[in-house]
Design a protein around this motif. Structure first.
Motif, PDB file in Angstrom:
ATOM      1  N   LEU A 185       0.826  -1.209   0.000  1.00  0.00           N
ATOM      2  CA  LEU A 185       0.000   0.000   0.000  1.00  0.00           C
ATOM      3  C   LEU A 185       0.859   1.257   0.000  1.00  0.00           C
ATOM      4  N   GLU A 186       1.946   1.227   0.753  1.00  0.00           N
ATOM      5  CA  GLU A 186       2.848   2.381   0.789  1.00  0.00           C
ATOM      6  C   GLU A 186       3.487   2.614  -0.576  1.00  0.00           C
ATOM      7  N   GLU A 187       3.873   1.508  -1.249  1.00  0.00           N
ATOM      8  CA  GLU A 187       4.451   1.634  -2.590  1.00  0.00           C
ATOM      9  C   GLU A 187       3.438   2.199  -3.575  1.00  0.00           C
ATOM     10  N   VAL A 188       2.197   1.701  -3.484  1.00  0.00           N
ATOM     11  CA  VAL A 188       1.140   2.190  -4.377  1.00  0.00           C
ATOM     12  C   VAL A 188       0.876   3.668  -4.130  1.00  0.00           C
ATOM     13  N   ASN A 189       0.809   4.077  -2.872  1.00  0.00           N
ATOM     14  CA  ASN A 189       0.565   5.482  -2.544  1.00  0.00           C
ATOM     15  C   ASN A 189       1.700   6.376  -3.030  1.00  0.00           C
ATOM     16  N   GLU A 190       2.928   5.849  -2.887  1.00  0.00           N
ATOM     17  CA  GLU A 190       4.098   6.616  -3.341  1.00  0.00           C
ATOM     18  C   GLU A 190       4.068   6.807  -4.862  1.00  0.00           C
ATOM     19  N   LYS A 191       3.786   5.717  -5.585  1.00  0.00           N
ATOM     20  CA  LYS A 191       3.711   5.796  -7.044  1.00  0.00           C
ATOM     21  C   LYS A 191       2.576   6.722  -7.481  1.00  0.00           C
ATOM     22  N   THR A 192       1.442   6.614  -6.768  1.00  0.00           N
ATOM     23  CA  THR A 192       0.294   7.460  -7.097  1.00  0.00           C
ATOM     24  C   THR A 192       0.638   8.930  -6.913  1.00  0.00           C
ATOM     25  N   SER A 193       1.355   9.257  -5.829  1.00  0.00           N
ATOM     26  CA  SER A 193       1.757  10.640  -5.575  1.00  0.00           C
ATOM     27  C   SER A 193       2.702  11.140  -6.661  1.00  0.00           C
ATOM     28  N   GLU A 194       3.629  10.256  -7.102  1.00  0.00           N
ATOM     29  CA  GLU A 194       4.568  10.631  -8.157  1.00  0.00           C
ATOM     30  C   GLU A 194       3.829  10.925  -9.463  1.00  0.00           C
ATOM     31  N   VAL A 195       2.845  10.077  -9.797  1.00  0.00           N
ATOM     32  CA  VAL A 195       2.076  10.267 -11.028  1.00  0.00           C
ATOM     33  C   VAL A 195       1.281  11.560 -10.967  1.00  0.00           C
ATOM     34  N   ILE A 196       0.635  11.821  -9.824  1.00  0.00           N
ATOM     35  CA  ILE A 196      -0.162  13.044  -9.671  1.00  0.00           C
ATOM     36  C   ILE A 196       0.730  14.275  -9.797  1.00  0.00           C
ATOM     37  N   THR A 197       1.900  14.235  -9.169  1.00  0.00           N
ATOM     38  CA  THR A 197       2.841  15.361  -9.257  1.00  0.00           C
ATOM     39  C   THR A 197       3.281  15.598 -10.691  1.00  0.00           C
ATOM     40  N   GLU A 198       3.607  14.492 -11.395  1.00  0.00           N
ATOM     41  CA  GLU A 198       4.044  14.603 -12.792  1.00  0.00           C
ATOM     42  C   GLU A 198       2.936  15.164 -13.674  1.00  0.00           C
ATOM     43  N   VAL A 199       1.703  14.697 -13.480  1.00  0.00           N
ATOM     44  CA  VAL A 199       0.564  15.194 -14.261  1.00  0.00           C
ATOM     45  C   VAL A 199       0.341  16.679 -13.991  1.00  0.00           C
ATOM     46  N   ASN A 200       0.446  17.092 -12.742  1.00  0.00           N
ATOM     47  CA  ASN A 200       0.259  18.503 -12.389  1.00  0.00           C
ATOM     48  C   ASN A 200       1.326  19.376 -13.040  1.00  0.00           C
ATOM     49  N   GLN A 201       2.567  18.867 -13.042  1.00  0.00           N
ATOM     50  CA  GLN A 201       3.652  19.618 -13.654  1.00  0.00           C
ATOM     51  C   GLN A 201       3.440  19.791 -15.152  1.00  0.00           C
ATOM     52  N   LYS A 202       3.051  18.697 -15.826  1.00  0.00           N
ATOM     53  CA  LYS A 202       2.818  18.767 -17.265  1.00  0.00           C
ATOM     54  C   LYS A 202       1.619  19.649 -17.581  1.00  0.00           C
ATOM     55  N   THR A 203       0.577  19.552 -16.776  1.00  0.00           N
ATOM     56  CA  THR A 203      -0.610  20.385 -16.981  1.00  0.00           C
ATOM     57  C   THR A 203      -0.261  21.852 -16.808  1.00  0.00           C
ATOM     58  N   GLY A 204       0.568  22.132 -15.803  1.00  0.00           N
ATOM     59  CA  GLY A 204       0.986  23.508 -15.566  1.00  0.00           C
ATOM     60  C   GLY A 204       1.819  24.052 -16.714  1.00  0.00           C
ATOM     61  N   ALA A 205       2.689  23.209 -17.265  1.00  0.00           N
ATOM     62  CA  ALA A 205       3.521  23.635 -18.393  1.00  0.00           C
ATOM     63  C   ALA A 205       2.672  23.928 -19.619  1.00  0.00           C
ATOM     64  N   LEU A 206       1.686  23.076 -19.891  1.00  0.00           N
ATOM     65  CA  LEU A 206       0.801  23.290 -21.037  1.00  0.00           C
ATOM     66  C   LEU A 206      -0.013  24.567 -20.862  1.00  0.00           C
ATOM     67  N   ALA A 207      -0.505  24.784 -19.657  1.00  0.00           N
ATOM     68  CA  ALA A 207      -1.297  25.981 -19.390  1.00  0.00           C
ATOM     69  C   ALA A 207      -0.467  27.231 -19.598  1.00  0.00           C
ATOM     70  N   LYS A 208       0.796  27.199 -19.197  1.00  0.00           N
ATOM     71  CA  LYS A 208       1.685  28.350 -19.376  1.00  0.00           C
ATOM     72  C   LYS A 208       1.979  28.595 -20.839  1.00  0.00           C
ATOM     73  N   ALA A 209       2.193  27.473 -21.584  1.00  0.00           N
ATOM     74  CA  ALA A 209       2.522  27.602 -23.009  1.00  0.00           C
ATOM     75  C   ALA A 209       1.368  28.202 -23.811  1.00  0.00           C
ATOM     76  N   PHE A 210       0.148  27.843 -23.460  1.00  0.00           N
ATOM     77  CA  PHE A 210      -1.009  28.319 -24.216  1.00  0.00           C
ATOM     78  C   PHE A 210      -1.669  29.553 -23.569  1.00  0.00           C
ATOM     79  N   GLY A 211      -1.074  29.986 -22.470  1.00  0.00           N
ATOM     80  CA  GLY A 211      -1.606  31.183 -21.824  1.00  0.00           C
ATOM     81  C   GLY A 211      -2.904  30.963 -21.096  1.00  0.00           C
ATOM     82  N   TRP A 212      -3.154  29.682 -20.662  1.00  0.00           N
ATOM     83  CA  TRP A 212      -4.381  29.385 -19.919  1.00  0.00           C
ATOM     84  C   TRP A 212      -4.267  29.905 -18.492  1.00  0.00           C
ATOM     85  N   LYS A 213      -5.371  30.269 -17.949  1.00  0.00           N
ATOM     86  CA  LYS A 213      -5.412  30.690 -16.557  1.00  0.00           C
ATOM     87  C   LYS A 213      -6.312  29.774 -15.763  1.00  0.00           C
ATOM     88  N   ASN A 214      -5.934  29.537 -14.515  1.00  0.00           N
ATOM     89  CA  ASN A 214      -6.762  28.688 -13.647  1.00  0.00           C
ATOM     90  C   ASN A 214      -8.035  29.410 -13.257  1.00  0.00           C
TER      91      ASN A 214
END
Length: 214
Positions: A185-214
């Motif tokens: 469970l700890e491994e799954v939670n750790e991997k899940t946190s890594e995936v969520i962080t990576e997705v947030n980073q990529k989403t943030g980069a795309l939003a910046k590139a296209f000038g999107w605002k939250n």
């Protein structure tokens, strides 16, 4: 008739002991029990009870003076009917010998229930055996009953030690499984946190590139 009684305690909860009871045999100390066969099992959802009928096969040497009555037979069979009551938190086991029943009748009742003093962490074991011999000679009856009481005492001591070892081994196995599950469970939670962080980073980069605002 002779009566054998025994009261013992197990330092485990009733839920744990009643579940582990099905794994009690075989064990390295209660070697006289060589077979356990389930004949019938019924669950009553209304009452919350589980009834099980079993055939217990035992193999134990008998004294020489008894061989002239039963021959060289060293294997015996016992019919046992147990009832687990989840609502009342009781495990009641009643048994009667099938072998030598015309010579010796043994009715045994065993009750597992939470210890009134420490109901959460300790289980009380109560055993009562009524032993009656049938023979033309009174002395022979008394000798048979005395021998049976002595054997019950020996088997009760071995049974306590044997079940203690089973409870301890099962606890170690279940703790091991629990630890592995926790690590997974700890491994799954750790991997899940890594995936969520990576997705947030990529989403943030795309939003910046296209000038999107939250």
């Amino acid at each position: 008739m002779k009566v054998f009684t025994s009261t013992q305690f197990y330092n485990y909860s009733w839920d744990y002991v009643s579940a582990a009871n099905w794994c009690k045999y075989p064990n390295e100390l209660s070697t006289h029990v060589v077979g356990v066969d389930v004949l019938r099992r019924e669950f009553d959802a209304t009452k919350g009870t589980l009834t099980t009928e079993r055939l217990i096969t035992c193999k134990q040497p008998i004294p020489r003076w008894l061989t002239f009555l039963v021959g060289g037979q060293d294997k015996s069979f016992v019919r046992e009917v147990s009832v687990i009551d989840r609502n009342q938190k009781t495990l009641t086991m009643r048994s009667c010998n099938l072998t030598m029943c015309r010579l010796l009748k043994v009715y045994e009742t065993v009750l597992y229930r939470p210890d009134p003093v420490s109901p959460v962490s300790r289980t009380r074991f109560e055993q009562v055996a009524e032993i009656t011999a049938f023979a033309s000679l009174r002395q022979l009856c008394e000798k048979l009953e005395d021998w049976s009481v002595e054997r019950f005492g020996q088997n009760a001591s071995k049974g306590k030690l044997g079940f203690d070892s089973v409870l301890k081994n099962l606890e170690e196995q279940w703790i091991g499984i629990s630890d592995k599950t926790q690590n997974l469970l700890e491994e799954v939670n750790e991997k899940t946190s890594e995936v969520i962080t990576e997705v947030n980073q990529k989403t943030g980069a795309l939003a910046k590139a296209f000038g999107w605002k939250n």
